[in-house]
Enzyme design. Structure first.
Site, PDB file in Angstrom:
ATOM      1  N   ARG A 211       0.781  -1.152  -0.063  1.00  0.00           N
ATOM      2  CA  ARG A 211      -0.105  -0.087   0.221  1.00  0.00           C
ATOM      3  C   ARG A 211       1.004   1.169  -0.089  1.00  0.00           C
ATOM      4  O   ARG A 211       1.943   1.173   0.733  1.00  0.00           O
ATOM      5  CB  ARG A 211      -0.883  -0.005   1.122  1.00  0.00           C
ATOM      6  CG  ARG A 211      -1.871   1.069   1.650  1.00  0.00           C
ATOM      7  CD  ARG A 211      -2.583   1.127   2.758  1.00  0.00           C
ATOM      8  NE  ARG A 211      -3.510   2.209   2.962  1.00  0.00           N
ATOM      9  CZ  ARG A 211      -4.582   2.209   3.308  1.00  0.00           C
ATOM     10  NH1 ARG A 211      -5.241   0.972   3.020  1.00  0.00           N
ATOM     11  NH2 ARG A 211      -5.244   3.301   3.260  1.00  0.00           N
ATOM     12  N   THR A 321       6.393   2.723  -0.385  1.00  0.00           N
ATOM     13  CA  THR A 321       5.551   1.547  -0.103  1.00  0.00           C
ATOM     14  C   THR A 321       5.283   1.061   1.320  1.00  0.00           C
ATOM     15  O   THR A 321       6.453   1.413   2.067  1.00  0.00           O
ATOM     16  CB  THR A 321       5.969   0.261  -0.988  1.00  0.00           C
ATOM     17  OG1 THR A 321       7.023  -0.104  -0.443  1.00  0.00           O
ATOM     18  CG2 THR A 321       6.056   0.411  -2.559  1.00  0.00           C
ATOM     19  N   SER A 322       4.572   0.389   1.626  1.00  0.00           N
ATOM     20  CA  SER A 322       4.232  -0.320   3.029  1.00  0.00           C
ATOM     21  C   SER A 322       3.479  -1.485   2.883  1.00  0.00           C
ATOM     22  O   SER A 322       2.730  -1.808   2.218  1.00  0.00           O
ATOM     23  CB  SER A 322       3.275   0.714   4.041  1.00  0.00           C
ATOM     24  OG  SER A 322       3.319   0.135   5.127  1.00  0.00           O
ATOM     25  N   PRO A 323       4.021  -2.534   3.803  1.00  0.00           N
ATOM     26  CA  PRO A 323       3.269  -3.744   3.953  1.00  0.00           C
ATOM     27  C   PRO A 323       2.131  -3.518   4.916  1.00  0.00           C
ATOM     28  O   PRO A 323       1.458  -4.480   5.137  1.00  0.00           O
ATOM     29  CB  PRO A 323       4.358  -4.580   4.452  1.00  0.00           C
ATOM     30  CG  PRO A 323       5.174  -3.769   5.376  1.00  0.00           C
ATOM     31  CD  PRO A 323       5.133  -2.396   4.649  1.00  0.00           C
TER      32      PRO A 323
END
Ligand code: NAG
Ligand code: NAG
Ligand code: NAG
Ligand code: NAG
Ligand code: NAG
Ligand code: NAG
Ligand code: NAG
Ligand code: NAG
Ligand code: NAG
Length: 752
Positions: A211, A321-323
């Site tokens: 995300r 981006t991020s998990p």
């Protein structure tokens, strides 16, 4: 501190892995003249492929962890070991009469390490070790790419510049040596395993795998440009779920001829921040987990890191981006906004950043993000497996020569022309205020917030910053505008360099630069691809992959529009607003040197000066270990339960009289095993690298030198019923004398 560097891997199904200027290479490699340098075997898609893996885990206790730049995040044990995975692609020998150990064709070596980022000091030491092992012409600065998975739960202290060492209390030789030795060992294994084979390329998507964590900065990019990326085959808008997979298959009838081949490189962008900043167990985060899952699917009986199948999960344009795919929420007990989404533009709760945290897909399952880590790792692993096993989708065979190009660029002084002709330049490194605001994956410790361009958020920093780094000049302020400068690191040379000024630019299809945001990654990929096609080096099917953070660590690369918003990524774009344009200019200018028979060699700035000989380390050595009076090392302090069998899902636990694990890193080994009784003899079935086992060390008394070790095994649902025991492997250092090994063993217990 999310620190970066990137490489671009250029692949064409038809035209293969490309590379280097022949002359540039000729100084290293004896061999035919450039015109003869197109390998007919490679043109047919026949390569020599080598894969290898090795352990790079540094000290798992009493050492700051790398990624979040958090002083309290000092490690206390081990979840999973960190590994490095080596991938060699070589043209088949041009001279069939030559020594088969040293084929004469060109080659590339990509090392994918379970660490936060590549580093110029590690790279320099590794290249020296490779030259000593293989001679200067085989693996060298031109054809070796050292890429970090950008995970945030590994052992810290290995980077050579000062800024990332602040929270680790300086440089840690033990961590650095473990990484260099492991990278050399993985390369030796890959080199020894070189065998004929084929490369195939496929693409897939990892829906829900990431995300965007700075969507308000992304929105600053032009609407027309953003419109190109909306809902395109699973890639949408401010995030990209696309994954490129390069399969390494065996030739003939030997190993690696199945759908999975001998291993693969899979490129997907997602921050290695699934496991939170409050965790203190060393781990590989989501890419380390994905690799473990894939390798154990392939070889379920092998201990992690001891199989022959090598799964490379490589980082992409990771910047924004991020998990933490559920989004960012306020953890503000007692406040009305507790549990609500954070304020979007500033990522704050009640005006400060500290309480705003991203949440992973399995947020509710555990307090440190391990469950979410397994989900994000599992999504990546399954995406590759589905692709390789999905015969209808098919993979395209990669053919053509192997080439690489590498130069150094001094980013403090780099001048170039924009496409419209206007001359601009980069600036000496500087960090903006929002750098200290951190991100929703790891909020900053100070009261800075993201997306704020005011220079005066914190009076304390206003005072101290002039003491920490030199006051920026008017020229530096103008150059970095609109970034308000917090740390003027490019002018901080004492006691050694705070930030790199010279970066590696490399394409091996594996080049490098910083941690690109999603749109920055797209711009550079498109520009390099267009140039490859325009120059006739690759056809319309050219496929460009960006990989990183690699080689040098140079923080972030945001687009100029995102830079103007000054969230974390913009504040950490250290060489000023034209950083991305400078990289695009440099990368596209190097494209001609990837031709089959390139002319000349590209100009390069000088290599960066080494810093490690000047490095300060505040980490103290282990004084000594002792067992409490009347006890011995390895003695059981708390035993497993023997009165009733354990069931899957339960945790077997034992506690031992311990010693400091810094005495012996047990590289390629383990601090624990779970043994199973099989036909009357004990067989080790779990190690410290299985995610189901945890090793924790606790210092009981500094004065007495006593410590204890907790070992746990959470029994998997598919564990076979039977008789088991837990073993602990330790090494103690007496006050006088040398370190010696000992073993602790639990009672036998049963799993029903
Ligand atoms: C490799 O290069 C180094 C540094 O340039 C040099 O000292 C050394 O002699 C070279 N070794 C070989 C085997 O060519
Ligand atoms: C938040 O950021 C968006 C996009 O950059 C902008 O349109 C909006 O005005 C900002 N909102 C506030 C409250 O600053
Ligand atoms: C690792 O694999 C090798 C070869 O398959 C085997 O001989 C060795 O016992 C294994 N080591 C461990 C710790 O499992
Ligand atoms: C660790 O940090 C996460 C993210 O901020 C938080 O949700 C969790 O409660 C913390 N765990 C503990 C044990 O405090
Ligand atoms: C297999 O590939 C086809 C065509 O690309 C696609 O529609 C399908 O979803 C894929 N199946 C799996 C299991 O990946
Ligand atoms: C070229 O582009 C830059 C950046 O967008 C802009 O600042 C400059 O004014 C442009 N120059 C000309 C001649 O249009
Ligand atoms: C800060 O941002 C605002 C709104 O984008 C802008 O008007 C102002 O000029 C900026 N200030 C500085 C010092 O760049
Ligand atoms: C180790 O186990 C003991 C006994 O169960 C417990 O009190 C202690 O907190 C554990 N240590 C760690 C670091 O978890
Ligand atoms: C554990 O099992 C082994 C193998 O059967 C046996 O030799 C040993 O005595 C057992 N240990 C205990 C404490 O019962």
């Amino acid at each position: 501190m999310h620190i970066p560097l990137v490489s671009a891997l250029l692949l064409s199904p038809l035209d293969a892995l490309h590379t280097l200027s022949a002359q540039y290479f000729a100084s290293f490699l004896p061999g035919p003249p450039p015109s003869a340098n197109v390998n007919t075997g490679a043109a047919d898609g026949a390569y020599l492929l080598g894969l290898g893996i090795a352990d790079i885990t540094g000290p798992v206790v009493e050492t700051n962890m790398m990624g979040y730049a958090s002083l309290p995040q000092t490690d206390t044990g081990l979840h999973m070991r960190q590994r490095v995975r080596a991938f060699i692609v070589a043209e088949p020998s041009l001279d069939s009469g030559s020594d088969s150990d040293s084929p004469q064709g060109e080659r590339i070596l990509l090392l994918n390490a379970d660490i936060a980022m590549g580093d110029s000091g590690v790279r320099r030491a590794l290249l020296a070790a490779l030259a000593a092992e293989f001679g200067n012409g085989t693996y060298h600065k031109g054809n070796v790419a050292f890429v970090g998975t950008h995970q945030h739960s590994g052992v810290g202290g290995y980077l050579e510049n000062l800024l990332p060492q602040i929270t680790s209390l300086g440089f840690h030789r033990q961590t650095f040596d473990a990484i260099v030795a492991g990278a050399l060992l993985a390369t030796k294994r890959a080199h020894a395993a070189l065998a004929p084979g084929a490369l195939s390329l496929g693409t897939t998507t990892v829906p829900g795998g990431s995300r965007n964590r700075s969507p308000t900065a992304y929105l600053a990019n032009p609407a027309a440009e953003r419109a190109k990326y909306v809902a395109r085959g699973g890639e949408g808008g401010d995030q990209e779920w696309g994954m490129s997979v390069l399969r390494f298959a065996g030739g003939g009838s030997g190993e690696g001829t199945g759908a999975d081949g001998r291993g693969f490189l899979g490129f997907f962008a997602v921050h290695g921040t699934s496991i939170y900043e409050n965790n203190t167990l060393v781990s590989g985060d989501n890419k380390g987990m994905a690799a473990y899952l894939y390798e154990s699917w392939m070889q379920p009986k092998a201990m992690p890191g001891n199989g022959s199948y090598v799964a490379g999960f490589v980082q992409g344009a990771v910047g924004d981006t991020s998990p933490n795919t559920l989004g960012a929420f306020c953890e503000s007990p007692g406040k009305p906004y507790d549990g609500l989404p954070c304020v979007a533009n500033s990522s704050t709760c009640g005006g400060t950043a500290q309480q705003c945290h991203g949440r992973g897909p399995a947020f509710a399952a555990d307090a440190y993000g391990f469950a979410s880590n397994a989900v994000i790792g599992g999504l990546q692993a399954r995406a590759v497996r589905d692709l390789l096993h999905n015969t209808t989708a098919g993979l395209a065979r990669v053919r053509g020569s192997v080439r690489s190009v590498h130069v150094y660029v001094d980013m403090a002084t780099h001048e170039f022309a924009l496409p419209n002709g206007t001359r601009v330049g980069t600036c000496p490194a500087a960090m903006g205020f929002s750098f200290a605001g951190g991100t929703t994956d790891g909020p900053g410790a100070f009261d800075f917030v993201q997306g704020d361009n005011k220079t005066s958020q914190n009076p304390f920093w206003e005072i101290v910053k002039a003491f920490v780094t030199p006051e920026p000049s008017a020229a530096q302020k103008a150059c970095q505008a609109p970034k308000p400068i917090l740390l003027n690191t490019g002018f901080a040379h004492e006691p050694y360099e705070w930030s790199p000024s010279t970066v590696d630019i490399q394409m091996l299809k594996v080049g490098n630069f910083g941690e690109l945001t999603t749109m920055a990654g797209r711009r550079i990929r498109e520009a390099v691809r267009a140039e490859l096609i325009a120059s006739g080096i690759l056809g319309d099917d050219a496929h460009v992959v960006v990989a990183g953070p690699a080689n040098t660590y140079a923080h972030y690369i945001a687009t100029r529009e995102e830079y103007s918003v000054q969230r974390y990524e913009g504040a950490s774009t250290i060489y000023g607003p034209y950083t991305l344009e400078a990289y695009i200019d440099k990368y596209t200018s190097l494209v001609p040197f990837l031709a089959d028979a390139p002319v000349g060699s590209p100009p390069s700035d000088a290599a960066p000066a080494e810093q490690i000989s000047k490095a300060i380390s505040l980490q103290t050595a282990v004084d000594f270990d002792a067992a409490p009076i009347g006890k011995h090392f390895g003695q059981i302090l708390q035993d497993v339960v023997t009165s009733a069998p354990y069931r899957p899902g339960e945790t077997a636990f034992a506690r031992f009289v311990g010693a400091n694990p810094r005495n012996n890193l047990r590289l390629e080994g383990t601090y624990l095993t779970v043994d199973q009784l099989v036909s009357g003899s004990w067989e080790a079935v779990r190690s410290d690298s299985h995610p189901s086992t945890i090793y924790r060390w606790t210092r009981e008394s500094t004065i007495l030198g006593t410590s204890s070790v907790n070992v746990s095994w959470t029994i998997e649902s598919d564990a076979s019923p039977g008789v088991y025991r837990i073993k602990y492997f330790g090494d103690s250092k007496p006050l006088i004398g040398s370190i010696s090994e000992f073993v602790g063993t639990s009672s036998n217990f049963t799993v029903a």
